[in-house]
Structure formats: C-alpha cells, structure tokens
Design a protein around this motif. Structure first.
Motif, mmCIF file in Angstrom:
data_model
loop_
_atom_site.group_PDB
_atom_site.id
_atom_site.type_symbol
_atom_site.label_atom_id
_atom_site.label_comp_id
_atom_site.label_asym_id
_atom_site.label_seq_id
_atom_site.Cartn_x
_atom_site.Cartn_y
_atom_site.Cartn_z
ATOM 1 N N ASP A 37 7.349 -4.038 -3.413
ATOM 2 C CA ASP A 37 6.556 -4.117 -4.635
ATOM 3 C C ASP A 37 5.593 -2.938 -4.771
ATOM 4 O O ASP A 37 5.294 -2.490 -5.877
ATOM 5 C CB ASP A 37 5.788 -5.440 -4.690
ATOM 6 C CG ASP A 37 5.103 -5.629 -6.023
ATOM 7 O OD1 ASP A 37 3.894 -5.303 -6.127
ATOM 8 O OD2 ASP A 37 5.773 -6.082 -6.972
ATOM 9 N N TYR A 38 5.125 -2.410 -3.651
ATOM 10 C CA TYR A 38 4.213 -1.258 -3.692
ATOM 11 C C TYR A 38 4.846 -0.075 -4.422
ATOM 12 O O TYR A 38 4.154 0.699 -5.080
ATOM 13 C CB TYR A 38 3.829 -0.846 -2.268
ATOM 14 C CG TYR A 38 2.955 0.393 -2.212
ATOM 15 C CD1 TYR A 38 1.683 0.405 -2.780
ATOM 16 C CD2 TYR A 38 3.401 1.551 -1.597
ATOM 17 C CE1 TYR A 38 0.874 1.539 -2.731
ATOM 18 C CE2 TYR A 38 2.599 2.683 -1.533
ATOM 19 C CZ TYR A 38 1.340 2.671 -2.105
ATOM 20 O OH TYR A 38 0.546 3.788 -2.058
ATOM 21 N N SER A 69 -3.839 2.981 -2.626
ATOM 22 C CA SER A 69 -3.371 2.609 -1.285
ATOM 23 C C SER A 69 -2.502 1.351 -1.370
ATOM 24 O O SER A 69 -2.585 0.580 -2.338
ATOM 25 C CB SER A 69 -4.559 2.352 -0.356
ATOM 26 O OG SER A 69 -5.167 1.104 -0.671
ATOM 27 N N TYR A 70 -1.722 1.158 -0.348
ATOM 28 C CA TYR A 70 -0.845 -0.009 -0.257
ATOM 29 C C TYR A 70 -1.664 -1.281 -0.434
ATOM 30 O O TYR A 70 -1.348 -2.130 -1.268
ATOM 31 C CB TYR A 70 -0.146 0.016 1.106
ATOM 32 C CG TYR A 70 0.817 -1.113 1.352
ATOM 33 C CD1 TYR A 70 2.161 -0.969 1.038
ATOM 34 C CD2 TYR A 70 0.402 -2.308 1.925
ATOM 35 C CE1 TYR A 70 3.065 -1.992 1.282
ATOM 36 C CE2 TYR A 70 1.293 -3.336 2.170
ATOM 37 C CZ TYR A 70 2.621 -3.170 1.847
ATOM 38 O OH TYR A 70 3.514 -4.187 2.080
ATOM 39 N N GLN A 71 -2.725 -1.412 0.329
ATOM 40 C CA GLN A 71 -3.515 -2.639 0.281
ATOM 41 C C GLN A 71 -4.232 -2.790 -1.060
ATOM 42 O O GLN A 71 -4.306 -3.901 -1.596
ATOM 43 C CB GLN A 71 -4.478 -2.695 1.466
ATOM 44 C CG GLN A 71 -3.707 -2.920 2.772
ATOM 45 C CD GLN A 71 -4.582 -2.851 3.993
ATOM 46 O OE1 GLN A 71 -5.370 -1.925 4.136
ATOM 47 N NE2 GLN A 71 -4.446 -3.823 4.878
ATOM 48 N N ASP A 72 -4.745 -1.714 -1.630
ATOM 49 C CA ASP A 72 -5.390 -1.808 -2.935
ATOM 50 C C ASP A 72 -4.390 -2.202 -4.020
ATOM 51 O O ASP A 72 -4.721 -2.954 -4.937
ATOM 52 C CB ASP A 72 -6.076 -0.494 -3.313
ATOM 53 C CG ASP A 72 -7.374 -0.279 -2.562
ATOM 54 O OD1 ASP A 72 -7.903 -1.247 -1.958
ATOM 55 O OD2 ASP A 72 -7.865 0.865 -2.570
ATOM 56 N N VAL A 86 -1.371 -7.798 2.058
ATOM 57 C CA VAL A 86 -2.560 -7.035 2.454
ATOM 58 C C VAL A 86 -2.825 -7.207 3.941
ATOM 59 O O VAL A 86 -3.050 -6.233 4.669
ATOM 60 C CB VAL A 86 -3.798 -7.463 1.620
ATOM 61 C CG1 VAL A 86 -5.081 -6.898 2.218
ATOM 62 C CG2 VAL A 86 -3.641 -7.018 0.176
ATOM 63 N N GLU A 87 -2.799 -8.439 4.411
ATOM 64 C CA GLU A 87 -3.103 -8.687 5.822
ATOM 65 C C GLU A 87 -1.982 -8.217 6.751
ATOM 66 O O GLU A 87 -2.244 -7.664 7.814
ATOM 67 C CB GLU A 87 -3.392 -10.170 6.060
ATOM 68 C CG GLU A 87 -3.993 -10.403 7.424
ATOM 69 C CD GLU A 87 -4.552 -11.791 7.619
ATOM 70 O OE1 GLU A 87 -4.822 -12.124 8.785
ATOM 71 O OE2 GLU A 87 -4.718 -12.525 6.631
ATOM 72 N N ALA A 88 -0.748 -8.402 6.331
ATOM 73 C CA ALA A 88 0.392 -7.989 7.163
ATOM 74 C C ALA A 88 0.385 -6.484 7.407
ATOM 75 O O ALA A 88 0.812 -6.024 8.467
ATOM 76 C CB ALA A 88 1.711 -8.421 6.522
ATOM 77 N N TYR A 89 -0.129 -5.716 6.438
ATOM 78 C CA TYR A 89 -0.141 -4.254 6.574
ATOM 79 C C TYR A 89 -0.894 -3.810 7.828
ATOM 80 O O TYR A 89 -0.544 -2.805 8.432
ATOM 81 C CB TYR A 89 -0.740 -3.604 5.330
ATOM 82 C CG TYR A 89 -0.528 -2.115 5.294
ATOM 83 C CD1 TYR A 89 0.744 -1.593 5.052
ATOM 84 C CD2 TYR A 89 -1.561 -1.232 5.513
ATOM 85 C CE1 TYR A 89 0.962 -0.229 5.021
ATOM 86 C CE2 TYR A 89 -1.357 0.138 5.475
ATOM 87 C CZ TYR A 89 -0.098 0.629 5.237
ATOM 88 O OH TYR A 89 0.127 1.980 5.203
ATOM 89 N N PHE A 100 5.912 5.830 6.729
ATOM 90 C CA PHE A 100 5.632 5.269 5.412
ATOM 91 C C PHE A 100 4.407 5.945 4.794
ATOM 92 O O PHE A 100 4.453 6.413 3.647
ATOM 93 C CB PHE A 100 5.414 3.753 5.524
ATOM 94 C CG PHE A 100 5.124 3.092 4.210
ATOM 95 C CD1 PHE A 100 6.124 2.897 3.274
ATOM 96 C CD2 PHE A 100 3.839 2.673 3.906
ATOM 97 C CE1 PHE A 100 5.854 2.293 2.052
ATOM 98 C CE2 PHE A 100 3.555 2.070 2.686
ATOM 99 C CZ PHE A 100 4.564 1.881 1.764
ATOM 100 N N GLU A 101 3.329 6.023 5.547
ATOM 101 C CA GLU A 101 2.109 6.659 5.028
ATOM 102 C C GLU A 101 2.324 8.141 4.756
ATOM 103 O O GLU A 101 1.798 8.675 3.770
ATOM 104 C CB GLU A 101 0.949 6.432 5.983
ATOM 105 C CG GLU A 101 0.473 4.988 5.974
ATOM 106 C CD GLU A 101 -0.645 4.687 6.958
ATOM 107 O OE1 GLU A 101 -0.950 5.552 7.830
ATOM 108 O OE2 GLU A 101 -1.211 3.579 6.862
ATOM 109 N N ASP A 102 3.105 8.807 5.603
ATOM 110 C CA ASP A 102 3.414 10.224 5.353
ATOM 111 C C ASP A 102 4.183 10.379 4.039
ATOM 112 O O ASP A 102 3.910 11.296 3.257
ATOM 113 C CB ASP A 102 4.243 10.813 6.502
ATOM 114 C CG ASP A 102 3.441 10.998 7.782
ATOM 115 O OD1 ASP A 102 2.196 10.890 7.753
ATOM 116 O OD2 ASP A 102 4.087 11.241 8.836
#
Length: 170
Positions: A37-38, A69-72, A86-89, A100-102
C-alpha cells in the motif's frame, strides 16, 4: 560460528516469527513485514507525471507532491491495518529494510530531478521535450516501484548504481 537464520540472530528470529504471526491475514507481507500500500504514494506522482506530458500545467500539482515516510504514509491512510503496518515496520529485518529504504530514497530523488527537468522544458515552451521527459520520469519511477514491490515480497536486492544512473539520465 554464525548462529543466524536468514541474517537474524536467534532472539531476532523469535521476534520476527512473532511478528509474522501478527500480520497473518493482513495485507502485509509475512516474508518481510512490509505492505505494498505504501507504493500508492509513488503511484500518485507517476500518474501526475503522465498527465504533464499532455497538460504541462499539471506540473504545479506535481510540485505539490512531497516525500512521505513509510510510517507517516500509514498514519495518514485509511489502510485497514495501518496501525499494524506502522508498528511492524520497526521489526522489518535489515536485509529487507535497507534495500527498501535505499529504493525509496532513490525514488524520491528521481521525482525531484524529474520535476526540475520538466520545469526547464516547460519554461522553454518545448512541448515535445516536456512529453519526452514526463514519459521518461514516469517509466523510471515505475521501474523503482517495481524494485520496491519485489523487496516487499521478499527480494533483498535493490538496483545497482549503474541501473540507477541509467534511470537518472532522463
């Protein structure tokens, strides 16, 4: 002797296994603890860039897009399992989280580079250049979305620098 399983120490493996059970049945990958979904955040800018090809005035709307950001993204979303995502991240194994972040960072950079190049083409009143750059940008970002999607589904491979340079040479 290395006691890791999939790059995780035994205590990390136990916590990861626990989180894999927590996300079971959610639209979150049990393999990585990431959710596709992100990627909708990036699909939005791809769609807008494609519109710029025929409607250069859409560039202003593209410029309103901002990295998230993913969590935002999940905090602000209507995703059914947003709190879980959010928490699983926080528990995504480094072997998936780092590429993934790269890749997300590369997508953000490509968006901003594309917007600069499109703004130049629009200021020159060159519709053909606008069209070429808009299509190249949307294709390049889509390629990175595909990489991010594969990471979400369990690949731990990001693009190498030569592939990134090729995309960035819009």
């Amino acid at each position: 002797m290395n006691d890791t399983v999939d790059g995780l120490a035994p205590d990390e493996q136990a916590a990861f296994s626990e989180w894999q059970q927590k996300v079971a049945g959610a639209n979150i990958s049990q393999s990585t603890l990431l959710a596709t979904d992100y990627l909708n955040h990036f699909n939005e800018i791809v769609m807008l860039l494609e519109l710029v090809a025929d409607m250069p005035d859409m560039l202003e709307e593209c410029k309103a897009w901002a990295p998230k950001s993913y969590q935002d993204h999940f905090r602000d979303s209507t995703f059914r399992d947003k709190d879980l995502a959010v928490e699983a991240y926080n528990h995504v194994p480094v072997r998936f989280r780092r590429p993934f972040e790269d890749t997300v960072e590369q997508m953000n950079g490509l968006v901003f580079q594309a917007l600069e190049r499109l703004e130049d083409a629009v200021s020159l009143d060159d519709p053909e250049m606008v069209r070429i750059r808009a299509h190249a940008a949307s294709r390049g970002i889509q390629r990175l979305i595909d990489v991010a999607s594969s990471i979400i589904h369990g690949s731990d491979k990001a693009m190498d620098q030569a592939q990134i340079d090729e995309i960035l040479s819009l």
